[in-house]
Design a protein around this motif. Structure first.
Motif, PDB file in Angstrom:
ATOM      1  N   ASN A 174       1.773  -1.078 -12.659  1.00 36.90           N
ATOM      2  CA  ASN A 174       0.429  -1.273 -13.179  1.00 36.90           C
ATOM      3  C   ASN A 174       0.540  -1.629 -14.656  1.00 36.90           C
ATOM      4  O   ASN A 174       0.720  -0.767 -15.514  1.00 36.90           O
ATOM      5  CB  ASN A 174      -0.407  -0.010 -12.982  1.00 36.90           C
ATOM      6  CG  ASN A 174      -1.857  -0.218 -13.376  1.00 36.90           C
ATOM      7  OD1 ASN A 174      -2.242  -1.290 -13.849  1.00 36.90           O
ATOM      8  ND2 ASN A 174      -2.672   0.807 -13.190  1.00 36.90           N
ATOM      9  N   TYR A 188       0.819  -1.212   0.000  1.00 35.69           N
ATOM     10  CA  TYR A 188       0.000   0.000   0.000  1.00 35.69           C
ATOM     11  C   TYR A 188       0.857   1.268   0.000  1.00 35.69           C
ATOM     12  O   TYR A 188       0.511   2.261  -0.633  1.00 35.69           O
ATOM     13  CB  TYR A 188      -0.920  -0.009   1.219  1.00 35.69           C
ATOM     14  CG  TYR A 188      -1.935   1.118   1.209  1.00 35.69           C
ATOM     15  CD1 TYR A 188      -3.089   1.028   0.457  1.00 35.69           C
ATOM     16  CD2 TYR A 188      -1.726   2.284   1.962  1.00 35.69           C
ATOM     17  CE1 TYR A 188      -4.024   2.063   0.439  1.00 35.69           C
ATOM     18  CE2 TYR A 188      -2.637   3.317   1.949  1.00 35.69           C
ATOM     19  CZ  TYR A 188      -3.793   3.204   1.191  1.00 35.69           C
ATOM     20  OH  TYR A 188      -4.707   4.238   1.180  1.00 35.69           O
ATOM     21  N   SER A 190      -2.921   1.117  -8.707  1.00 37.28           N
ATOM     22  CA  SER A 190      -4.102   1.860  -8.283  1.00 37.28           C
ATOM     23  C   SER A 190      -4.585   1.330  -6.935  1.00 37.28           C
ATOM     24  O   SER A 190      -4.201   0.246  -6.490  1.00 37.28           O
ATOM     25  CB  SER A 190      -5.214   1.733  -9.322  1.00 37.28           C
ATOM     26  OG  SER A 190      -5.623   0.368  -9.445  1.00 37.28           O
ATOM     27  N   LYS A 191      -5.463   2.086  -6.289  1.00 37.59           N
ATOM     28  CA  LYS A 191      -5.980   1.669  -4.983  1.00 37.59           C
ATOM     29  C   LYS A 191      -6.797   0.391  -5.099  1.00 37.59           C
ATOM     30  O   LYS A 191      -6.775  -0.447  -4.199  1.00 37.59           O
ATOM     31  CB  LYS A 191      -6.823   2.786  -4.380  1.00 37.59           C
ATOM     32  CG  LYS A 191      -6.006   4.002  -3.954  1.00 37.59           C
ATOM     33  CD  LYS A 191      -6.888   5.016  -3.257  1.00 37.59           C
ATOM     34  CE  LYS A 191      -6.064   6.218  -2.781  1.00 37.59           C
ATOM     35  NZ  LYS A 191      -6.905   7.221  -2.086  1.00 37.59           N
ATOM     36  N   HIS A 192      -7.540   0.242  -6.201  1.00 33.94           N
ATOM     37  CA  HIS A 192      -8.325  -0.977  -6.379  1.00 33.94           C
ATOM     38  C   HIS A 192      -7.419  -2.199  -6.513  1.00 33.94           C
ATOM     39  O   HIS A 192      -7.718  -3.267  -5.958  1.00 33.94           O
ATOM     40  CB  HIS A 192      -9.210  -0.827  -7.621  1.00 33.94           C
ATOM     41  CG  HIS A 192     -10.256   0.232  -7.491  1.00 33.94           C
ATOM     42  ND1 HIS A 192     -11.376   0.083  -6.691  1.00 33.94           N
ATOM     43  CD2 HIS A 192     -10.359   1.477  -8.049  1.00 33.94           C
ATOM     44  CE1 HIS A 192     -12.128   1.167  -6.765  1.00 33.94           C
ATOM     45  NE2 HIS A 192     -11.539   2.045  -7.579  1.00 33.94           N
ATOM     46  N   GLN A 193      -6.331  -2.054  -7.224  1.00 28.75           N
ATOM     47  CA  GLN A 193      -5.403  -3.174  -7.347  1.00 28.75           C
ATOM     48  C   GLN A 193      -4.787  -3.542  -6.001  1.00 28.75           C
ATOM     49  O   GLN A 193      -4.619  -4.732  -5.686  1.00 28.75           O
ATOM     50  CB  GLN A 193      -4.302  -2.821  -8.353  1.00 28.75           C
ATOM     51  CG  GLN A 193      -4.757  -2.808  -9.798  1.00 28.75           C
ATOM     52  CD  GLN A 193      -3.669  -2.365 -10.738  1.00 28.75           C
ATOM     53  OE1 GLN A 193      -2.879  -1.471 -10.427  1.00 28.75           O
ATOM     54  NE2 GLN A 193      -3.603  -2.983 -11.910  1.00 28.75           N
ATOM     55  N   LYS A 194      -4.464  -2.551  -5.203  1.00 33.31           N
ATOM     56  CA  LYS A 194      -3.899  -2.823  -3.882  1.00 33.31           C
ATOM     57  C   LYS A 194      -4.903  -3.522  -2.978  1.00 33.31           C
ATOM     58  O   LYS A 194      -4.567  -4.468  -2.254  1.00 33.31           O
ATOM     59  CB  LYS A 194      -3.433  -1.518  -3.242  1.00 33.31           C
ATOM     60  CG  LYS A 194      -2.281  -0.834  -3.983  1.00 33.31           C
ATOM     61  CD  LYS A 194      -1.917   0.483  -3.334  1.00 33.31           C
ATOM     62  CE  LYS A 194      -0.786   1.176  -4.082  1.00 33.31           C
ATOM     63  NZ  LYS A 194      -0.424   2.480  -3.488  1.00 33.31           N
ATOM     64  N   LEU A 195      -6.176  -3.074  -3.014  1.00 33.59           N
ATOM     65  CA  LEU A 195      -7.205  -3.693  -2.182  1.00 33.59           C
ATOM     66  C   LEU A 195      -7.489  -5.122  -2.640  1.00 33.59           C
ATOM     67  O   LEU A 195      -7.651  -6.021  -1.811  1.00 33.59           O
ATOM     68  CB  LEU A 195      -8.478  -2.845  -2.210  1.00 33.59           C
ATOM     69  CG  LEU A 195      -8.393  -1.487  -1.517  1.00 33.59           C
ATOM     70  CD1 LEU A 195      -9.695  -0.708  -1.708  1.00 33.59           C
ATOM     71  CD2 LEU A 195      -8.085  -1.646  -0.036  1.00 33.59           C
ATOM     72  N   TRP A 196      -7.574  -5.340  -3.947  1.00 36.05           N
ATOM     73  CA  TRP A 196      -7.811  -6.691  -4.434  1.00 36.05           C
ATOM     74  C   TRP A 196      -6.611  -7.592  -4.157  1.00 36.05           C
ATOM     75  O   TRP A 196      -6.782  -8.797  -3.918  1.00 36.05           O
ATOM     76  CB  TRP A 196      -8.115  -6.660  -5.923  1.00 36.05           C
ATOM     77  CG  TRP A 196      -9.539  -6.290  -6.230  1.00 36.05           C
ATOM     78  CD1 TRP A 196      -9.995  -5.141  -6.816  1.00 36.05           C
ATOM     79  CD2 TRP A 196     -10.690  -7.089  -5.954  1.00 36.05           C
ATOM     80  NE1 TRP A 196     -11.358  -5.161  -6.916  1.00 36.05           N
ATOM     81  CE2 TRP A 196     -11.826  -6.358  -6.401  1.00 36.05           C
ATOM     82  CE3 TRP A 196     -10.901  -8.335  -5.373  1.00 36.05           C
ATOM     83  CZ2 TRP A 196     -13.121  -6.846  -6.293  1.00 36.05           C
ATOM     84  CZ3 TRP A 196     -12.194  -8.825  -5.261  1.00 36.05           C
ATOM     85  CH2 TRP A 196     -13.276  -8.097  -5.713  1.00 36.05           C
ATOM     86  N   TYR A 197      -5.425  -7.036  -4.160  1.00 38.97           N
ATOM     87  CA  TYR A 197      -4.245  -7.818  -3.777  1.00 38.97           C
ATOM     88  C   TYR A 197      -4.369  -8.289  -2.334  1.00 38.97           C
ATOM     89  O   TYR A 197      -4.046  -9.439  -2.004  1.00 38.97           O
ATOM     90  CB  TYR A 197      -2.986  -6.974  -3.969  1.00 38.97           C
ATOM     91  CG  TYR A 197      -1.699  -7.719  -3.700  1.00 38.97           C
ATOM     92  CD1 TYR A 197      -1.032  -8.380  -4.718  1.00 38.97           C
ATOM     93  CD2 TYR A 197      -1.151  -7.758  -2.420  1.00 38.97           C
ATOM     94  CE1 TYR A 197       0.148  -9.062  -4.483  1.00 38.97           C
ATOM     95  CE2 TYR A 197       0.024  -8.444  -2.174  1.00 38.97           C
ATOM     96  CZ  TYR A 197       0.676  -9.092  -3.195  1.00 38.97           C
ATOM     97  OH  TYR A 197       1.847  -9.784  -2.950  1.00 38.97           O
ATOM     98  N   LEU A 226      -4.694  -9.443 -11.499  1.00 42.24           N
ATOM     99  CA  LEU A 226      -4.776  -8.004 -11.241  1.00 42.24           C
ATOM    100  C   LEU A 226      -4.015  -7.168 -12.250  1.00 42.24           C
ATOM    101  O   LEU A 226      -4.174  -5.936 -12.278  1.00 42.24           O
ATOM    102  CB  LEU A 226      -4.235  -7.698  -9.835  1.00 42.24           C
ATOM    103  CG  LEU A 226      -4.999  -8.350  -8.676  1.00 42.24           C
ATOM    104  CD1 LEU A 226      -4.356  -7.979  -7.352  1.00 42.24           C
ATOM    105  CD2 LEU A 226      -6.458  -7.939  -8.676  1.00 42.24           C
TER     106      LEU A 226
END
Length: 304
Positions: free
Chosen positions: A87, A70, A99-106, A171
């Motif tokens: 990315n 993060y 992106s933030k979505h990629q970090k959260l899904w990770y 991702l």
């Protein structure tokens, strides 16, 4: 000036071995953090963390995710090896952070999936209803399918060198070098020392069997403990030689080899069979003939 900055931001492909090393470093770090955390509870009742182990592991991984992926777009293992995530969905040659979505899904795929796999058995093991049994079977089937997909992804990774894990491929995140890699300076000092030591060890292994250690030991003992002033007569043997010249005990079945010293039969026989050039450890005389002592040495003489 602008062109130089653009060149610095261009991505640099990462070697396969570097990506695999980063994954192994991440696993080692997680094990180290978990061992340090569990050591804090050695004074508590045994099994105090057993009921909450999946949740505690997920919480620790959440903290690691917060200060690695993060914050820095790279795991600890990647940071050590000068690697970070890019990315890959941006389709740009220049570096683009996650992106933030990629970090959260990770986080969901790595931490949440591991927690669900560890906790699902406890959640549905005591449930006898048909619906819970189906959910448990679906989770087991999904876990096996993901592992199979991970194997296929690993084979593709060995072929193409991108997306070391299935999560990275889903991702669209790719490992790249933070800075261009410099030419490695290889030093041969350690290798030279190893080669020298191994050569010396092989020389000793070849040389040691050629050395008669037993004979050398007896020769040194004859120099350190000389005995003089004994006659060669059998009476002198019976009067003075009341101990074996090899074992130092009272002679059992005393024998002589042609010198003024007495030996136990088994001592002198075993040494002579071991070394046909055996010599007396006291005077250095060779074995001329192995003969029993004619005058019997009685144990009562020991009291005289």
């Amino acid at each position: 000036m602008v062109s130089s900055i653009g060149n610095e931001k261009r991505v640099n492909p990462v070697l396969r071995i570097s990506q695999l090393d980063a994954l192994e470093l991440n696993k080692a770090l997680e094990q180290l953090v978990w061992s340090q955390f569990t050591s804090c509870f050695h004074g508590f009742k045994p099994g105090v963390l057993a009921h909450f182990e999946p949740e505690v592991k997920a919480f620790l991984c959440l903290i690691l995710w917060k200060f690695t992926i993060y914050s820095k777009n790279a795991t600890v293992g990647q940071a050590i090896l000068n690697i970070q995530y890019k990315n890959n969905l941006s389709q740009s040659e220049k570096y683009q952070p996650l992106s933030k979505h990629q970090k959260l899904w990770y986080l969901i795929f790595t931490v949440g999936g591991r927690w669900l796999e560890e906790r699902s058995y406890d959640l549905f093991s005591n449930r006898q209803q048909q619906s819970f049994c189906k959910i448990k079977s679906y989770i087991g089937f999904g876990s096996g399918l993901l592992k199979l997909c991970g194997l296929v992804n690993f084979l593709i990774f060995l072929r193409k060198g991108t997306f070391a894990t299935l999560t990275e491929r889903i991702l669209g995140i790719r490992s790249v070098f933070c800075k261009p890699q410099n030419v490695r300076q290889i030093g041969f000092e350690y290798m030279n020392r190893e080669l020298l030591w191994h050569g010396f060890a092989e020389f000793l292994i070849y040389l040691l069997p050629l050395i008669n250690v037993q004979k050398l030991k007896l020769k040194i003992s004859s120099w350190c403990l000389p005995i003089a002033g004994l006659s060669n007569s059998e009476n002198s043997l019976a009067a003075h030689c009341r101990e074996c010249s090899l074992c130092g005990e009272w002679p059992t079945m005393p024998h002589t080899i042609g010198c003024p010293h007495v030996f136990c039969y088994y001592c002198i026989k075993s040494n002579f069979l071991f070394d046909m050039y055996f010599t007396c450890p006291k005077c250095g005389s060779e074995v001329h003939s192995l003969e029993p002592l004619k005058h019997k040495i009685e144990m009562t003489e020991l009291q005289v």
